[in-house]
Design a protein around this motif. Structure first.
Motif, PDB file in Angstrom:
ATOM      1  N   LEU A   1       1.428  -9.511  -8.751  1.00 13.95           N
ATOM      2  CA  LEU A   1       1.586  -8.936 -10.086  1.00 13.95           C
ATOM      3  C   LEU A   1       0.252  -8.909 -10.838  1.00 13.95           C
ATOM      4  O   LEU A   1      -0.035  -7.943 -11.564  1.00 13.95           O
ATOM      5  CB  LEU A   1       2.631  -9.713 -10.883  1.00 13.95           C
ATOM      6  N   LEU A   2      -0.559  -9.929 -10.673  1.00 17.72           N
ATOM      7  CA  LEU A   2      -1.881  -9.941 -11.283  1.00 17.72           C
ATOM      8  C   LEU A   2      -2.723  -8.781 -10.752  1.00 17.72           C
ATOM      9  O   LEU A   2      -3.406  -8.093 -11.519  1.00 17.72           O
ATOM     10  CB  LEU A   2      -2.579 -11.279 -11.033  1.00 17.72           C
ATOM     11  N   ALA A   3      -2.664  -8.562  -9.452  1.00 14.95           N
ATOM     12  CA  ALA A   3      -3.387  -7.426  -8.864  1.00 14.95           C
ATOM     13  C   ALA A   3      -2.886  -6.112  -9.461  1.00 14.95           C
ATOM     14  O   ALA A   3      -3.678  -5.211  -9.762  1.00 14.95           O
ATOM     15  CB  ALA A   3      -3.224  -7.424  -7.343  1.00 14.95           C
ATOM     16  N   ALA A   4      -1.576  -5.998  -9.663  1.00 14.65           N
ATOM     17  CA  ALA A   4      -1.005  -4.785 -10.257  1.00 14.65           C
ATOM     18  C   ALA A   4      -1.512  -4.582 -11.682  1.00 14.65           C
ATOM     19  O   ALA A   4      -1.872  -3.463 -12.064  1.00 14.65           O
ATOM     20  CB  ALA A   4       0.519  -4.852 -10.232  1.00 14.65           C
ATOM     21  N   VAL A   5      -1.552  -5.653 -12.458  1.00 11.85           N
ATOM     22  CA  VAL A   5      -2.035  -5.553 -13.843  1.00 11.85           C
ATOM     23  C   VAL A   5      -3.496  -5.118 -13.865  1.00 11.85           C
ATOM     24  O   VAL A   5      -3.889  -4.237 -14.649  1.00 11.85           O
ATOM     25  CB  VAL A   5      -1.838  -6.894 -14.587  1.00 11.85           C
TER      26      VAL A   5
ATOM     27  N   ALA B   1       2.620   0.189  -6.007  1.00 14.29           N
ATOM     28  CA  ALA B   1       2.856  -0.421  -4.694  1.00 14.29           C
ATOM     29  C   ALA B   1       2.782  -1.948  -4.791  1.00 14.29           C
ATOM     30  O   ALA B   1       3.579  -2.657  -4.176  1.00 14.29           O
ATOM     31  CB  ALA B   1       1.845   0.096  -3.679  1.00 14.29           C
ATOM     32  N   ALA B   2       1.849  -2.447  -5.576  1.00 16.22           N
ATOM     33  CA  ALA B   2       1.698  -3.902  -5.713  1.00 16.22           C
ATOM     34  C   ALA B   2       2.918  -4.525  -6.375  1.00 16.22           C
ATOM     35  O   ALA B   2       3.331  -5.630  -6.000  1.00 16.22           O
ATOM     36  CB  ALA B   2       0.436  -4.229  -6.511  1.00 16.22           C
ATOM     37  N   VAL B   3       3.522  -3.829  -7.325  1.00 18.72           N
ATOM     38  CA  VAL B   3       4.730  -4.364  -7.973  1.00 18.72           C
ATOM     39  C   VAL B   3       5.885  -4.416  -6.975  1.00 18.72           C
ATOM     40  O   VAL B   3       6.627  -5.406  -6.911  1.00 18.72           O
ATOM     41  CB  VAL B   3       5.098  -3.530  -9.222  1.00 18.72           C
ATOM     42  N   ARG B   4       6.040  -3.368  -6.169  1.00 17.53           N
ATOM     43  CA  ARG B   4       7.104  -3.379  -5.147  1.00 17.53           C
ATOM     44  C   ARG B   4       6.888  -4.511  -4.154  1.00 17.53           C
ATOM     45  O   ARG B   4       7.834  -5.202  -3.763  1.00 17.53           O
ATOM     46  CB  ARG B   4       7.159  -2.031  -4.418  1.00 17.53           C
ATOM     47  N   ILE B   5       5.656  -4.725  -3.761  1.00 15.48           N
ATOM     48  CA  ILE B   5       5.371  -5.790  -2.794  1.00 15.48           C
ATOM     49  C   ILE B   5       5.478  -7.159  -3.459  1.00 15.48           C
ATOM     50  O   ILE B   5       5.829  -8.141  -2.805  1.00 15.48           O
ATOM     51  CB  ILE B   5       4.014  -5.557  -2.110  1.00 15.48           C
ATOM     52  N   ALA B   6       5.205  -7.247  -4.747  1.00 15.95           N
ATOM     53  CA  ALA B   6       5.405  -8.518  -5.459  1.00 15.95           C
ATOM     54  C   ALA B   6       6.870  -8.925  -5.395  1.00 15.95           C
ATOM     55  O   ALA B   6       7.188 -10.092  -5.165  1.00 15.95           O
ATOM     56  CB  ALA B   6       4.954  -8.397  -6.921  1.00 15.95           C
ATOM     57  N   TRP B   7       7.773  -7.970  -5.578  1.00 15.79           N
ATOM     58  CA  TRP B   7       9.206  -8.255  -5.489  1.00 15.79           C
ATOM     59  C   TRP B   7       9.559  -8.704  -4.069  1.00 15.79           C
ATOM     60  O   TRP B   7      10.317  -9.652  -3.874  1.00 15.79           O
ATOM     61  CB  TRP B   7      10.016  -7.033  -5.893  1.00 15.79           C
ATOM     62  N   TYR B   8       8.984  -8.023  -3.064  1.00 15.12           N
ATOM     63  CA  TYR B   8       9.204  -8.402  -1.671  1.00 15.12           C
ATOM     64  C   TYR B   8       8.636  -9.798  -1.401  1.00 15.12           C
ATOM     65  O   TYR B   8       9.243 -10.593  -0.694  1.00 15.12           O
ATOM     66  CB  TYR B   8       8.567  -7.362  -0.756  1.00 15.12           C
TER      67      TYR B   8
ATOM     68  N   GLY C   1      15.516 -11.203   4.498  1.00 11.91           N
ATOM     69  CA  GLY C   1      16.557 -10.186   4.402  1.00 11.91           C
ATOM     70  C   GLY C   1      15.984  -8.795   4.218  1.00 11.91           C
ATOM     71  O   GLY C   1      16.726  -7.825   4.103  1.00 11.91           O
ATOM     72  N   GLN C   2      14.650  -8.693   4.198  1.00 12.67           N
ATOM     73  CA  GLN C   2      13.972  -7.411   4.051  1.00 12.67           C
ATOM     74  C   GLN C   2      12.809  -7.356   5.033  1.00 12.67           C
ATOM     75  O   GLN C   2      12.344  -8.384   5.499  1.00 12.67           O
ATOM     76  CB  GLN C   2      13.408  -7.247   2.637  1.00 12.67           C
ATOM     77  N   GLN C   3      12.352  -6.138   5.283  1.00 15.29           N
ATOM     78  CA  GLN C   3      11.183  -5.954   6.143  1.00 15.29           C
ATOM     79  C   GLN C   3      10.307  -4.856   5.564  1.00 15.29           C
ATOM     80  O   GLN C   3      10.802  -3.925   4.935  1.00 15.29           O
ATOM     81  CB  GLN C   3      11.590  -5.525   7.548  1.00 15.29           C
ATOM     82  N   ALA C   4       9.028  -4.961   5.820  1.00 14.76           N
ATOM     83  CA  ALA C   4       8.105  -3.879   5.494  1.00 14.76           C
ATOM     84  C   ALA C   4       7.968  -3.024   6.749  1.00 14.76           C
ATOM     85  O   ALA C   4       7.638  -3.530   7.821  1.00 14.76           O
ATOM     86  CB  ALA C   4       6.749  -4.437   5.080  1.00 14.76           C
ATOM     87  N   VAL C   5       8.274  -1.739   6.622  1.00 11.10           N
ATOM     88  CA  VAL C   5       8.194  -0.814   7.752  1.00 11.10           C
ATOM     89  C   VAL C   5       7.352   0.388   7.353  1.00 11.10           C
ATOM     90  O   VAL C   5       7.221   0.704   6.170  1.00 11.10           O
ATOM     91  CB  VAL C   5       9.599  -0.351   8.212  1.00 11.10           C
ATOM     92  N   ARG C   6       6.792   1.044   8.349  1.00 13.98           N
ATOM     93  CA  ARG C   6       6.033   2.262   8.062  1.00 13.98           C
ATOM     94  C   ARG C   6       6.978   3.321   7.508  1.00 13.98           C
ATOM     95  O   ARG C   6       8.030   3.579   8.072  1.00 13.98           O
ATOM     96  CB  ARG C   6       5.339   2.769   9.322  1.00 13.98           C
ATOM     97  N   ARG C   7       6.593   3.922   6.409  1.00 15.33           N
ATOM     98  CA  ARG C   7       7.448   4.892   5.742  1.00 15.33           C
ATOM     99  C   ARG C   7       7.687   6.129   6.598  1.00 15.33           C
ATOM    100  O   ARG C   7       8.793   6.646   6.645  1.00 15.33           O
ATOM    101  CB  ARG C   7       6.828   5.276   4.390  1.00 15.33           C
ATOM    102  N   ASP C   8       6.676   6.603   7.317  1.00 16.76           N
ATOM    103  CA  ASP C   8       6.872   7.791   8.147  1.00 16.76           C
ATOM    104  C   ASP C   8       7.812   7.519   9.314  1.00 16.76           C
ATOM    105  O   ASP C   8       8.604   8.378   9.701  1.00 16.76           O
ATOM    106  CB  ASP C   8       5.543   8.370   8.626  1.00 16.76           C
ATOM    107  N   GLU C   9       7.779   6.324   9.867  1.00 15.80           N
ATOM    108  CA  GLU C   9       8.697   5.976  10.952  1.00 15.80           C
ATOM    109  C   GLU C   9      10.120   5.796  10.425  1.00 15.80           C
ATOM    110  O   GLU C   9      11.084   6.189  11.065  1.00 15.80           O
ATOM    111  CB  GLU C   9       8.240   4.701  11.655  1.00 15.80           C
ATOM    112  N   HIS C  10      10.241   5.218   9.245  1.00 19.01           N
ATOM    113  CA  HIS C  10      11.563   4.963   8.672  1.00 19.01           C
ATOM    114  C   HIS C  10      12.230   6.259   8.208  1.00 19.01           C
ATOM    115  O   HIS C  10      13.414   6.476   8.448  1.00 19.01           O
ATOM    116  CB  HIS C  10      11.449   3.980   7.508  1.00 19.01           C
ATOM    117  N   ARG C  11      11.468   7.113   7.561  1.00 18.09           N
ATOM    118  CA  ARG C  11      12.035   8.354   7.033  1.00 18.09           C
ATOM    119  C   ARG C  11      11.980   9.513   8.014  1.00 18.09           C
ATOM    120  O   ARG C  11      12.630  10.529   7.819  1.00 18.09           O
ATOM    121  CB  ARG C  11      11.321   8.754   5.748  1.00 18.09           C
TER     122      ARG C  11
END
Length: 146
Positions: free
Chosen positions: A25-29, A43-50, A56-66
């Motif tokens: 979150l500091l990086a996002a600010v 992107a930093a805020v989304r990853i802060a939540w992660y 229960g969650q994973q980070a995946v490549r967006r092009d592979e997922h979509r």
């Protein structure tokens, strides 16, 4: 979220996960304050939540997922990741690595150390990644989609 993932997330927050989420979150600010860093800030805020609740969650490549490329998974995403790496990624990754080493010293901290290692990799190259619940990934695999 399964009961096991809930328990792991609660323990994660208690034993220091909140500090690395605060780092994101500091990086996002800081990115928002620069104005030109606003796309990275989102992107930093989304990853802060992660980072706050990683189990229960994973980070995946967006092009592979979509199943298709977009602006973040092409050349502009690569350029954005290089800029991110220099200004914020390396520092967040170092924070995750130091935390992982500290947690790995104890037996009970090993799953948390592993999660920090995954987050360190994400900290280095986050653009073009998407945070997806594990059950959605399993559901897509069951239907033969990436």
């Amino acid at each position: 979220m399964s009961p096991l993932n809930l328990l792991l997330n609660v323990l994660w927050v208690i034993f220091g996960g909140i500090w690395m989420a605060a780092g994101w979150l500091l990086a996002a600010v800081i990115m928002v304050l620069t104005i030109v860093g606003i796309p990275w800030a989102a992107a930093a805020v989304r990853i802060a939540w992660y980072t706050l609740l990683p189990f229960g969650q994973q980070a995946v490549r967006r092009d592979e997922h979509r199943g298709r490329e977009d602006i973040g998974t092409g050349l502009l995403g690569t350029i954005g990741n290089i800029i991110w790496f220099v200004f914020a990624g390396i520092w967040l990754a170092i924070g995750h690595l130091i935390t992982a080493v500290g947690l790995a010293i104890t037996i009970i901290g090993i799953p948390f150390a592993w999660a920090h290692l995954k987050l360190a990799g994400l900290a280095l190259w986050p653009i073009g990644m998407e945070i997806v619940p594990n059950d959605e990934i399993e559901r897509r695999r069951a239907f033969g989609r990436p």
